[in-house]
Design an enzyme around this catalytic site. Structure first.
Site, PDB file in Angstrom:
ATOM      1  N   CYS A  27     -10.434  -3.343  -4.510  1.00  0.00           N
ATOM      2  CA  CYS A  27      -9.426  -4.332  -4.922  1.00  0.00           C
ATOM      3  C   CYS A  27     -10.087  -5.622  -5.402  1.00  0.00           C
ATOM      4  CB  CYS A  27      -8.455  -4.607  -3.780  1.00  0.00           C
ATOM      5  SG  CYS A  27      -7.328  -3.226  -3.501  1.00  0.00           S
ATOM      6  N   GLU A  53       0.405   5.242   0.609  1.00  0.00           N
ATOM      7  CA  GLU A  53      -0.495   6.310   1.059  1.00  0.00           C
ATOM      8  C   GLU A  53      -0.007   7.666   0.564  1.00  0.00           C
ATOM      9  OE1 GLU A  53      -0.859   5.699   5.307  1.00  0.00           O
ATOM     10  OE2 GLU A  53      -2.102   3.909   4.966  1.00  0.00           O
ATOM     11  N   ASN A  67       0.840  -1.197   0.000  1.00  0.00           N
ATOM     12  CA  ASN A  67       0.000   0.000   0.000  1.00  0.00           C
ATOM     13  C   ASN A  67       0.875   1.248   0.000  1.00  0.00           C
ATOM     14  OD1 ASN A  67       0.619  -0.899   2.669  1.00  0.00           O
ATOM     15  ND2 ASN A  67      -0.991   0.372   3.542  1.00  0.00           N
ATOM     16  N   GLU A  70      -2.932  -4.652  -3.016  1.00  0.00           N
ATOM     17  CA  GLU A  70      -3.423  -5.600  -4.020  1.00  0.00           C
ATOM     18  C   GLU A  70      -3.485  -4.946  -5.399  1.00  0.00           C
ATOM     19  OE1 GLU A  70      -4.685  -4.794  -1.126  1.00  0.00           O
ATOM     20  OE2 GLU A  70      -5.810  -6.420  -0.193  1.00  0.00           O
ATOM     21  N   CYS A 128     -10.053  -4.908   0.092  1.00  0.00           N
ATOM     22  CA  CYS A 128     -11.203  -3.998   0.105  1.00  0.00           C
ATOM     23  C   CYS A 128     -12.051  -4.219  -1.144  1.00  0.00           C
ATOM     24  CB  CYS A 128     -10.725  -2.545   0.184  1.00  0.00           C
ATOM     25  SG  CYS A 128     -10.138  -1.871  -1.386  1.00  0.00           S
TER      26      CYS A 128
HETATM   27  N1  THU Z   1      -5.245  -1.340   2.435  1.00  0.00           N
HETATM   28  C1  THU Z   1      -4.699  -2.176   1.510  1.00  0.00           C
HETATM   29  O1  THU Z   1      -3.562  -1.975   1.074  1.00  0.00           O
HETATM   30  N2  THU Z   1      -5.434  -3.209   1.076  1.00  0.00           N
HETATM   31  C2  THU Z   1      -6.697  -3.484   1.486  1.00  0.00           C
HETATM   32  O2  THU Z   1      -7.355  -4.320   0.910  1.00  0.00           O
HETATM   33  C3  THU Z   1      -7.231  -2.787   2.636  1.00  0.00           C
HETATM   34  C4  THU Z   1      -6.588  -1.494   2.954  1.00  0.00           C
HETATM   35  C5  THU Z   1      -4.454  -0.222   2.928  1.00  0.00           C
HETATM   36  C6  THU Z   1      -4.971   1.131   2.548  1.00  0.00           C
HETATM   37  C7  THU Z   1      -4.403   1.987   3.648  1.00  0.00           C
HETATM   38  O3  THU Z   1      -3.085   2.375   3.290  1.00  0.00           O
HETATM   39  C8  THU Z   1      -4.324   1.076   4.842  1.00  0.00           C
HETATM   40  O4  THU Z   1      -4.425  -0.253   4.333  1.00  0.00           O
HETATM   41  C9  THU Z   1      -5.420   1.304   5.871  1.00  0.00           C
HETATM   42  O5  THU Z   1      -6.673   1.234   5.278  1.00  0.00           O
END
Ligand code: THU
Length: 137
Positions: free
Chosen positions: A94, A48, A46, A59, A91
């Site tokens: 994804c 941000e 991830n 993902e 999520c």
């Molecule tokens: N996040 C993911 O990378 N994948 C997911 O399926 C759920 C959420 C990340 C996004 C954000 O950087 C952190 O997790 C908290 O939501």
């Protein structure tokens, strides 16, 4: 179909990848490892942003990296969330993106830092995916 040992190895790749996550706002690191049909493992974390809505999940970064490498057929996905004890699954966004490139029976494993893990498929995570039928090739 891939076996248990292959899925275990893929999950370890996801765990190792999670340390590269850029998550200074949530402090919630995610690592994804995508097994391609040719045996390549493509990873994503991830990423941000201080404009929070620009965050990209691990993902989707893994899928985008694979597509960029010319790989479109995937055998399995593993997702590691080391900052949660319990498993945290992909999520909704994804799930939709994964589904674009996979059959409903593609296996997905996700787990946190604890003992519990979830072994499922994209079809279970995104049921009634009728849009899948729109694809022509
Ligand atoms: N996040 C993911 O990378 N994948 C997911 O399926 C759920 C959420 C990340 C996004 C954000 O950087 C952190 O997790 C908290 O939501």
């Amino acid at each position: 179909m891939i076996g248990k040992e292959q899925m275990d190895a893929l999950f370890i790749e996801a765990q190792k990848t999670a340390v590269s996550a850029y998550a200074p706002y949530s402090n919630f690191r995610v690592g994804a490892a995508l097994l391609c049909e040719d045996g390549t493992v493509v990873k994503g974390v991830n990423m941000e942003n201080r404009s929070y809505g620009l965050t990209i999940c691990a993902e989707r970064n893994a899928v985008a990296a694979a597509i960029t490498m010319g790989k479109r057929r995937f055998l399995a996905l593993a997702v590691s969330t080391p900052d949660s004890v319990e498993p945290v699954g992909p999520c909704g966004a994804c799930r939709q993106v994964i589904s674009e490139f996979t059959k409903p029976d593609m296996p997905i494993r996700f787990a946190g830092s604890g003992q519990n893990q979830v072994d499922t498929t994209i079809g279970e995570l995104l049921p009634l995916d009728s849009l899948h039928d729109l694809k022509n090739n």
